[in-house]
Design an enzyme around this catalytic site. Structure first.
Site, PDB file in Angstrom:
ATOM      1  N   SER A   1      17.554  79.653   5.799  1.00 19.00           N
ATOM      2  CA  SER A   1      18.827  80.275   6.196  1.00 19.00           C
ATOM      3  C   SER A   1      19.474  81.026   5.031  1.00 19.00           C
ATOM      4  CB  SER A   1      19.798  79.197   6.703  1.00 19.00           C
ATOM      5  OG  SER A   1      21.070  79.780   6.929  1.00 19.00           O
TER       6      SER A   1
ATOM      7  N   SER B   1      22.647  81.930   5.325  1.00 21.46           N
ATOM      8  CA  SER B   1      24.091  81.689   5.467  1.00 21.46           C
ATOM      9  C   SER B   1      24.716  81.077   4.209  1.00 21.46           C
ATOM     10  CB  SER B   1      24.359  80.809   6.686  1.00 21.46           C
ATOM     11  OG  SER B   1      24.076  81.530   7.860  1.00 21.46           O
TER      12      SER B   1
ATOM     13  N   LYS C   1      21.712  74.488  19.014  1.00 23.47           N
ATOM     14  CA  LYS C   1      22.925  75.155  19.528  1.00 23.47           C
ATOM     15  C   LYS C   1      23.413  74.566  20.858  1.00 23.47           C
ATOM     16  CE  LYS C   1      22.641  79.725  17.380  1.00 23.47           C
ATOM     17  NZ  LYS C   1      22.643  81.177  17.615  1.00 23.47           N
TER      18      LYS C   1
ATOM     19  N   ASN D   1      27.703  77.817  18.014  1.00 26.32           N
ATOM     20  CA  ASN D   1      27.160  78.104  16.681  1.00 26.32           C
ATOM     21  C   ASN D   1      28.180  77.816  15.572  1.00 26.32           C
ATOM     22  OD1 ASN D   1      28.898  80.313  16.750  1.00 26.32           O
ATOM     23  ND2 ASN D   1      27.421  81.673  15.786  1.00 26.32           N
TER      24      ASN D   1
ATOM     25  N   ASP E   1      28.604  84.391  18.113  1.00 30.02           N
ATOM     26  CA  ASP E   1      27.533  85.399  18.225  1.00 30.02           C
ATOM     27  C   ASP E   1      27.973  86.598  19.071  1.00 30.02           C
ATOM     28  OD1 ASP E   1      25.564  84.208  16.648  1.00 30.02           O
ATOM     29  OD2 ASP E   1      24.766  83.026  18.295  1.00 30.02           O
TER      30      ASP E   1
ATOM     31  N   GLY F   1      15.404  90.226  27.595  1.00 34.66           N
ATOM     32  CA  GLY F   1      15.393  88.809  27.212  1.00 34.66           C
ATOM     33  C   GLY F   1      16.506  88.053  27.919  1.00 34.66           C
ATOM     34  N   ALA F   2      16.303  86.748  28.065  1.00 39.24           N
ATOM     35  CA  ALA F   2      17.316  85.919  28.736  1.00 39.24           C
ATOM     36  C   ALA F   2      17.413  84.549  28.056  1.00 39.24           C
ATOM     37  CB  ALA F   2      16.980  85.762  30.220  1.00 39.24           C
ATOM     38  N   GLY F   3      17.105  84.504  26.761  1.00 34.87           N
ATOM     39  CA  GLY F   3      17.203  83.251  26.006  1.00 34.87           C
ATOM     40  C   GLY F   3      18.608  83.060  25.449  1.00 34.87           C
TER      41      GLY F   3
ATOM     42  N   TYR G   1      16.186  91.599  12.818  1.00 36.44           N
ATOM     43  CA  TYR G   1      16.536  92.355  11.599  1.00 36.44           C
ATOM     44  C   TYR G   1      15.483  92.193  10.506  1.00 36.44           C
ATOM     45  CZ  TYR G   1      18.320  87.662  10.755  1.00 36.44           C
ATOM     46  OH  TYR G   1      18.430  86.307  10.677  1.00 36.44           O
TER      47      TYR G   1
ATOM     48  N   GLY H   1      19.815  93.999  13.885  1.00 40.61           N
ATOM     49  CA  GLY H   1      20.729  92.875  14.092  1.00 40.61           C
ATOM     50  C   GLY H   1      21.377  92.304  12.842  1.00 40.61           C
TER      51      GLY H   1
END
Ligand code: NAP
Length: 295
Positions: free
Chosen positions: A24, A26, A78, A99, A115, A139-141, A237, A258
């Site tokens: 990560s 972050s 999540k 998140n 998000d 997509g549908a996640g 990204y 992204g």
């Protein structure tokens, strides 16, 4: 940001719960922001093993017990954190994922999802008009749920969701329609791409296709040309210029990756925890420096 020599009992701690979290970025992004703002805060990775029974419930309840100010939550936790929180923002409820957790003054835990707002903030920063726009979402996640919520809330006229597992596209359309009845939401199989895309002003990739190491994959049918007035947003990204974005560029469409969404969702979480306006440019520089170093 508190450093090794300045961390004290007063230092406020936040972190990111995930498995794995060693990759990560972050921590670098948030610690750069704390440093810039002169805040005695520190952001750390919080690995929570998905395979260990009760690990996630203990970790989440432990945030308040340990005096943390909050945490980000990333894959694969999540959704599973949600039952362990005391209340959820409307966005987190509608999207069905959290998140960002904040430990409130009374020790209760609130769950938010930044998000969707991060995605919309990045689109607006790029000058994309969303009101009245026809959008296609691939997509549908989990990320698609946030994107579709954000687009509907921002005033898109219609959103067509295309997904390999078609039923998930229908389910997502139905879930979000109940919050935004004036937005025309529909689910489809990917075979309908050419038809759906022809009238769209905005196309968003929410699949993992194109992401390193699968850089040769794409959610797009290369036989279908983009129009120069279309915006193509790829949540991926890494790499910064996916095969999808290369195709958009060669057809003259505006392409956006992204990275900005990643930065903005973090900036909004920063504001939620600290109550201060985030230094977005500093967060962006920190992230860009990491990617420049990886080249
Ligand atoms: P997810 O919940 O696992 O959903 C993955 C989606 O991709 C599903 O719709 C899945 O279809 C589809 N998919 C996967 N492999 C496919 C294939 N071979 N062919 C066709 N469709 C395929 O993942 P997510 O959390 O939504 O993340 C999706 C991507 O967005 C990832 O690359 C992630 O890194 C990126 N992301 C970026 C940001 C950001 O801030 N920029 C934030 C979140 C996510 P099925 O439903 O049929 O399996």
């Amino acid at each position: 940001m508190a450093t090794e020599s300045t961390i004290s009992g007063k230092t406020k701690i936040v972190g990111v719960i995930g498995w794995p979290v060693s990759h990560s970025i972050s921590p670098q992004m948030h610690n750069a922001a704390f440093r810039e703002m002169g805040l005695d805060w520190c952001y750390i990775p919080l690995p929570v093993d998905i395979a260990k029974p009760d690990a996630i419930s203990n970790a989440v309840r432990g945030l308040a017990a340990l005096g943390l100010a909050g945490a980000n939550v990333t894959v694969p936790h999540k959704q599973v954190v949600m039952p362990h929180l005391d209340w959820l923002t409307p966005a987190a409820q509608a999207i069905g994922a959290v998140n960002t957790i904040r430990v409130e003054a009374d020790g209760r835990l609130s769950g938010d999802n930044t998000d969707a707002r991060g995605f919309i903030a990045d689109l607006r920063e790029h000058g994309v008009v969303l009101e009245g726009t026809r959008a296609v979402v691939l997509g549908a996640g989990g990320s698609a749920r946030a994107v579709v919520f954000g687009l509907a809330e921002a005033g898109c006229l219609s959103i067509a969701i295309l997904n390999r597992t078609e039923q998930k596209a229908h389910d997502l359309a139905m879930d979000i329609r109940s919050f935004f009845p004036f937005c025309r939401l529909s689910g489809h199989a990917p075979e309908h791409l050419a038809l759906m895309a022809s009238e769209a002003g905005l196309i968003v990739n929410c699949t993992s296709l194109g992401m390193t190491p699968q850089v040769d994959t794409t959610p797009w049918d290369d036989a279908v040309a983009f129009h120069p007035d279309q915006v193509v947003y790829d949540l991926v990204y890494n790499p910064p210029q996916t095969r999808l974005l290369q195709k958009a560029a060669s057809d003259g469409a505006q392409g956006i990756n992204g990275l900005g969404m990643l930065i903005w969702q973090g900036a909004i979480a920063f504001e939620r925890w600290t109550g201060q306006l985030p230094p977005v440019d500093v967060m962006r520089s920190a992230v860009e420096a990491i990617f420049a170093g990886r080249k």
